[in-house]
Scaffold this active site. Sequence first.
Site, PDB file in Angstrom:
ATOM      1  N   ASP A   1       0.822  -1.207   0.000  1.00 38.23           N
ATOM      2  CA  ASP A   1       0.000   0.000   0.000  1.00 38.23           C
ATOM      3  C   ASP A   1       0.863   1.267   0.000  1.00 38.23           C
ATOM      4  O   ASP A   1       1.844   1.359   0.745  1.00 38.23           O
ATOM      5  CB  ASP A   1      -0.859  -0.040   1.278  1.00 38.23           C
ATOM      6  CG  ASP A   1      -1.775   1.160   1.433  1.00 38.23           C
ATOM      7  OD1 ASP A   1      -2.842   1.147   0.824  1.00 38.23           O
ATOM      8  OD2 ASP A   1      -1.410   2.105   2.162  1.00 38.23           O
TER       9      ASP A   1
ATOM     10  N   GLU B   1       1.302  -0.391  -5.005  1.00 38.03           N
ATOM     11  CA  GLU B   1       0.300   0.640  -5.286  1.00 38.03           C
ATOM     12  C   GLU B   1       0.985   2.000  -5.288  1.00 38.03           C
ATOM     13  O   GLU B   1       1.460   2.474  -4.253  1.00 38.03           O
ATOM     14  CB  GLU B   1      -0.789   0.653  -4.211  1.00 38.03           C
ATOM     15  CG  GLU B   1      -1.911   1.608  -4.581  1.00 38.03           C
ATOM     16  CD  GLU B   1      -2.358   2.558  -3.484  1.00 38.03           C
ATOM     17  OE1 GLU B   1      -3.443   3.124  -3.620  1.00 38.03           O
ATOM     18  OE2 GLU B   1      -1.617   2.757  -2.506  1.00 38.03           O
TER      19      GLU B   1
HETATM   20  C1  NOJ Z   1      -4.243   3.334  -0.416  1.00 36.98           C
HETATM   21  C2  NOJ Z   1      -5.440   2.487  -0.114  1.00 36.98           C
HETATM   22  O1  NOJ Z   1      -5.843   1.834  -1.278  1.00 36.98           O
HETATM   23  C3  NOJ Z   1      -6.489   3.410   0.442  1.00 36.98           C
HETATM   24  O2  NOJ Z   1      -7.737   2.785   0.564  1.00 36.98           O
HETATM   25  C4  NOJ Z   1      -6.011   3.924   1.769  1.00 36.98           C
HETATM   26  O3  NOJ Z   1      -6.917   4.869   2.264  1.00 36.98           O
HETATM   27  C5  NOJ Z   1      -4.627   4.571   1.645  1.00 36.98           C
HETATM   28  N1  NOJ Z   1      -3.729   3.842   0.816  1.00 36.98           N
HETATM   29  C6  NOJ Z   1      -3.989   4.710   2.999  1.00 36.98           C
HETATM   30  O4  NOJ Z   1      -3.560   3.460   3.463  1.00 36.98           O
END
Ligand code: NOJ
Length: 573
Positions: free
Chosen positions: A232, A299
């Site tokens: 993430d 991500e």
């Molecule tokens: C990316 C995640 O996909 C999202 O849902 C989240 O709010 C943020 N990162 C913080 O972890």
Amino acid sequence: MSNKVIFTMLSLFSIIVLGACIIGFTLSAKTPKEWWNNSFIYQVYPRSFMDSDGDGTGDLNGITSKLEHFADLNVSAIWISPIYVSPMADFGYDISNFTDIDPVFGTIEDFTNLTTRAKSLGIKVLLDFVPNHSSDEHPWFKQSVQRVKPYDDYYVWLDGKLVNGSYQPPNNWLSVFGGSAWEWSPVRQQYYLHQFTRGQPDLNFTNPLVLMEMEKILIFWIDHGVDGFRMDAVNYLIEDARFLDEPASGANVPADDYDSLDHVYSKDMDQTFVILKTWRKRIDAYSKKDKEQKLILTEAYADMESMKRFYEAGSDVPMNFMFIGQLNANSTTMEFKRAIDSWLGMVPKGHVANWVVGNHDNSRVSNRFGAGRADQLSMLTAVLPGLGIIYYGDEIGMTDREMTWNETVDPAGCNAGPERFMLKSRDPERTPFQWDDSMNAGFSTANETWLPVNDNYKQINLAKQKMEDVSHYKLLKQLVKLKKTPVVATGTTEVILVTENVLGVIRKLPDVKPVVLLVNFKNETVVVDARTWMNIPAELTVFAGSVGSGIPSEVIMDTTEIYLPAEASVILY
Ligand code: NOJ
Ligand code: MG
Ligand code: CA
């Protein structure tokens, strides 16, 4: 506009089209053998997938009870968004214990049961790894606030700036969810950084102890049988150590909106890639005994150059968000072609391309492109080389549910306030999965579900689509199969502007019929001579048409004159 101008524009267009056809992008036929290549990964948002205990929120046993769904779709893996202990300030992305399951989702035993059963069905399980921040309720943070060693240096703490006798945040940085990225701790008498909600303090990745903690977490879950991780917000791990103010972006948004600044000091720092490399090494070294490599997806909404660097630093899947961020319902065929070609051209040799159709942070594909065009994106994802990533509900064409301000629970929406919440809230794309037309769409027996079920569940649900001859679900099953066929798995790729409004993709191998995708961007029927413009055989068979196109499968088509109804797409072979 004069006829002459129109004529000149048309001629110019023909030249561009012809040029594009001749120099159509060709990807080499080298194909990595990894298990995730030529497959689909399915993202499960656990709160919304299936509720087993009737509390209105989805859980692990719910997922386990529906594993046959993934087997039926024939996806290779599921990625489950966070299931760890969490106060749920950001619905699980704020973690107070990285190595245990939140009671709302179940127990470690439930998780082991899930992975064991998934394995027996041939489905891999990937977890969300959230390194950038913990919850403010994590024991590390609580001790950091008290300056207890060694936790005092686990987070990003700075003194305030003294302005006219009172303390202000150290700089102008903003949280992704709006407002200052700094929160004052009256106990520690310092500000801490939170790039997301104030309940998600950023960990200090310049501290080797923090890096060690994160490695321990990765190992813990490998020991619990996971096949890889979706990492993430990796491009937020490191901040520029000077902590300078960020420049204004010039975007026409309120001053506390994240988009009002250019994030040149708080995002995409070089050290990110060094950290990723160490995780890659550690994971590989630890799992050497396993017969398959653990998968790392990263991500990061970032530019093409960064994507390349993510691949080189050890990400197998630097998630490609072009169908979410860069391209939308107003994009032209040329913009699609350029974006796809540049991705394919960027993927380093021996690596796998990927295409993300949807996720829990963005409007559903049916809303981004319109319900009539949603299949176009899954069809592109299937025909283009590499891996496809779909979001729960994409397989049945689920749509966003508009929420009122009172129904809004997502911090991104709540922080934006009653006037602007609908621009930021991610609740609309997180509603319960629509299994059938019974109460709560078969998701839960509770009187109230954590987010309301979309009212359209009687029309859009899995049980119905399984019965229908033509449905999004049946189409997606076909697409998963198609991805594994030799031409799509290993053939060359060309993306072609067939006409101004029709995009074409051809996959070819010597001595076999090509696989051809045609996508009509326009809201009216077009007739195209795909044979000439794409240099394909005069006759091909319909593999599948988009739902609503009325194009029947298995009929033979004359490719010199293909009728493509409004918004239709078709795959020929
Ligand atoms: C990316 C995640 O996909 C999202 O849902 C989240 O709010 C943020 N990162 C913080 O972890
Ligand atoms: Mg439940
Ligand atoms: Ca950070």
